[in-house]
Design an enzyme around this catalytic site. Sequence first.
Site, PDB file in Angstrom:
ATOM      1  CB  VAL A   1      -0.957   0.003   1.212  1.00  0.00           C
ATOM      2  CG1 VAL A   1      -1.715   1.330   1.287  1.00  0.00           C
ATOM      3  CG2 VAL A   1      -1.933  -1.156   1.117  1.00  0.00           C
TER       4      VAL A   1
ATOM      5  CG  ASP B   1       7.646  12.679 -41.875  1.00  0.00           C
ATOM      6  OD1 ASP B   1       7.557  13.685 -42.597  1.00  0.00           O
ATOM      7  OD2 ASP B   1       8.611  12.455 -41.115  1.00  0.00           O
TER       8      ASP B   1
ATOM      9  CE  LYS C   1      -0.066  13.756 -51.765  1.00  0.00           C
ATOM     10  NZ  LYS C   1      -1.502  13.385 -51.817  1.00  0.00           N
TER      11      LYS C   1
END
Length: 410
Positions: free
Chosen positions: A26, A200, A222
């Site tokens: 814990v 990319d 592009k």
Amino acid sequence: MAEHPAYPVGLRLSGRRVVVLGGGQVAQRRLPALIAAGADIVLVSPEATPSVEAMADAGEITWRQRRYQDGDLADAWYALIATGDHEANTAASAEAERRRVWCVRADDADRATAWTPATGTSAGVTVAVLTTDARGRDPRHTAAIRDAVVEGLRDGTLVAPHHRTRTPGVALVGGGPGDPDLITVRGRRLLAEADVVIADRLGPRDLLAELPPHVEVIDAAKIPYGRYMAQEAINNALIEHAKQGKSVVRLKGGDPFVFGRGMEEVQALAEAGIPCTVVPGISSSISVPGAAGIPVTHRGVAHEFTVVSGHVAPDDERSLVDWPSLARLTGTLVVLMGVDKIGKIAETLIAHGRSPKTPVALVQEGTTAAQRRVDATLATVAETVRAEDVKPPAVVVIGEVVTVGPRPAP
């Protein structure tokens, strides 16, 4: 008290004394968040797990290696009681009540004065979930709600608009090897917050379909180059959009700094005074072989692995790779961008001492639905690539680790 719901509050514990009783599992789960909150933590426990002990060794907590004693909670602001001794827990809980210290009890939540919510963080937001009905507390249910909210914030499916002005800039995000689930949580969140994404070809394309309609997606391949080189044009596009006050994500495949020209973009942005955040990605040099069942290292087989670019042949004057030295290594060689040059690479390695029988695996479109693995040796790899029509993107793995895992299905 059981008839009333808990009152949610955020504790600012920086520099304030917090006492943790018990050094088991814990405490191991709860301590990192308390450390991150800047609390002055005192751990009281005769024993601790190795992880908790490491926190003490690092000076992140003060460890009093003994059992709980009355007075341990003096001057504390908050206490976590998590020992395996019920009597000690009860006594400590009573001390917390006397000293008015908010106290969490791991063994008996009904007798605690505070509960620990199921918490998670995303983009500087902490999500904390508590059950309002004290009589029907269900930790698994609250954790499931927490997970759903945090996951939605992280992957962008749960989007809350920003009402404060965002600082424009660029995030250089490594998208991983191709599987959209392999982008980092931070990378996915930044995508969900972007105004412009310049991507990319090898980035995780499926993620682009999840973007909101207002996001402008630009294919880096592009971008009109004009009188600029391709990389210069990409740099200029990043700068132009960021200067318009937009949040821009440059989405790249793999990791931005592993043959990704990421530093060139960082440098260009720095020269233009544009802030840039770099988000590392999972490199295909390790992840793609792993997805195909190939470990790049394995005990008793390979103690090192080397990653090289094969985009230029070994006999090309532009090559910066010391191929003769690589041939003498006994570990794993991972070649990226080298499918069309693999014949020359194999010839060079063999000529400088690597055995022609050295196993080779080519993993095409790794981690995607189109993934396939083709096996060969250094002596046969060139012909195998032609015969099997192996195309980029593909990762080439050279070394004995290729034969370690289960054989691929025919």
